[in-house]
Design a protein around this motif. Sequence first.
Motif, PDB file in Angstrom:
ATOM      1  N   MET A   1     -71.970 -23.703  29.871  1.00  0.00           N
ATOM      2  CA  MET A   1     -71.409 -24.451  28.763  1.00  0.00           C
ATOM      3  C   MET A   1     -70.029 -25.003  29.139  1.00  0.00           C
ATOM      4  N   ILE A   2     -69.211 -24.168  29.764  1.00  0.00           N
ATOM      5  CA  ILE A   2     -67.869 -24.612  30.138  1.00  0.00           C
ATOM      6  C   ILE A   2     -67.937 -25.676  31.231  1.00  0.00           C
ATOM      7  N   TYR A   3     -68.947 -25.582  32.119  1.00  0.00           N
ATOM      8  CA  TYR A   3     -69.092 -26.603  33.147  1.00  0.00           C
ATOM      9  C   TYR A   3     -69.425 -27.960  32.523  1.00  0.00           C
ATOM     10  N   ALA A   4     -70.223 -27.960  31.476  1.00  0.00           N
ATOM     11  CA  ALA A   4     -70.546 -29.211  30.781  1.00  0.00           C
ATOM     12  C   ALA A   4     -69.309 -29.797  30.114  1.00  0.00           C
ATOM     13  N   ILE A   5     -68.508 -28.936  29.510  1.00  0.00           N
ATOM     14  CA  ILE A   5     -67.260 -29.399  28.899  1.00  0.00           C
ATOM     15  C   ILE A   5     -66.337 -29.961  29.979  1.00  0.00           C
ATOM     16  N   GLY A   6     -66.285 -29.292  31.119  1.00  0.00           N
ATOM     17  CA  GLY A   6     -65.469 -29.783  32.233  1.00  0.00           C
ATOM     18  C   GLY A   6     -65.928 -31.149  32.727  1.00  0.00           C
ATOM     19  N   ALA A   7     -67.242 -31.363  32.746  1.00  0.00           N
ATOM     20  CA  ALA A   7     -67.774 -32.658  33.172  1.00  0.00           C
ATOM     21  C   ALA A   7     -67.387 -33.755  32.181  1.00  0.00           C
ATOM     22  N   VAL A   8     -67.482 -33.452  30.905  1.00  0.00           N
ATOM     23  CA  VAL A   8     -67.109 -34.443  29.883  1.00  0.00           C
ATOM     24  C   VAL A   8     -65.616 -34.747  29.962  1.00  0.00           C
ATOM     25  N   GLY A  10     -63.765 -34.500  32.577  1.00  0.00           N
ATOM     26  CA  GLY A  10     -63.570 -35.280  33.796  1.00  0.00           C
ATOM     27  C   GLY A  10     -63.922 -36.748  33.612  1.00  0.00           C
ATOM     28  N   LEU A  11     -65.022 -37.024  32.915  1.00  0.00           N
ATOM     29  CA  LEU A  11     -65.400 -38.412  32.660  1.00  0.00           C
ATOM     30  C   LEU A  11     -64.380 -39.120  31.770  1.00  0.00           C
ATOM     31  N   ILE A  12     -63.941 -38.448  30.731  1.00  0.00           N
ATOM     32  CA  ILE A  12     -62.936 -39.042  29.843  1.00  0.00           C
ATOM     33  C   ILE A  12     -61.642 -39.295  30.615  1.00  0.00           C
ATOM     34  N   GLY A  13     -61.234 -38.331  31.423  1.00  0.00           N
ATOM     35  CA  GLY A  13     -60.024 -38.502  32.226  1.00  0.00           C
ATOM     36  C   GLY A  13     -60.145 -39.649  33.209  1.00  0.00           C
ATOM     37  N   PHE A  36     -56.970 -34.168  36.568  1.00  0.00           N
ATOM     38  CA  PHE A  36     -57.614 -33.428  37.650  1.00  0.00           C
ATOM     39  C   PHE A  36     -57.271 -31.946  37.561  1.00  0.00           C
ATOM     40  N   GLY A  37     -56.024 -31.632  37.250  1.00  0.00           N
ATOM     41  CA  GLY A  37     -55.612 -30.235  37.083  1.00  0.00           C
ATOM     42  C   GLY A  37     -56.327 -29.560  35.929  1.00  0.00           C
ATOM     43  N   ALA A  38     -56.544 -30.294  34.856  1.00  0.00           N
ATOM     44  CA  ALA A  38     -57.269 -29.734  33.711  1.00  0.00           C
ATOM     45  C   ALA A  38     -58.710 -29.411  34.076  1.00  0.00           C
ATOM     46  N   CYS A  39     -59.350 -30.277  34.838  1.00  0.00           N
ATOM     47  CA  CYS A  39     -60.736 -30.019  35.260  1.00  0.00           C
ATOM     48  C   CYS A  39     -60.815 -28.822  36.195  1.00  0.00           C
ATOM     49  N   ILE A  40     -59.891 -28.730  37.128  1.00  0.00           N
ATOM     50  CA  ILE A  40     -59.870 -27.589  38.043  1.00  0.00           C
ATOM     51  C   ILE A  40     -59.630 -26.291  37.274  1.00  0.00           C
TER      52      ILE A  40
END
Length: 54
Positions: A1-8, A10-13, A36-40
């Motif tokens: 679930m968190i990986y999906a949120i991270g992908a979204v 990342g796309l918005i960023g 990028f830091g937020a996604c990491i």
Amino acid sequence: MIYAIGAVVGLIGGIKVYNKFSSGDPDTSKTAASWFGACIFLIVAATILRSFFL
């Protein structure tokens, strides 16, 4: 679930950084680094939480 949120996130960023780059904003590198830091952070936090609860 968190990986999906991270992908979204990342796309918005990516879209926001592209819009700033296209408009000629000089603050593009700072914005890109923060997104990028937020996604990491999301990926690392998900990995650490998973290791605690498994």
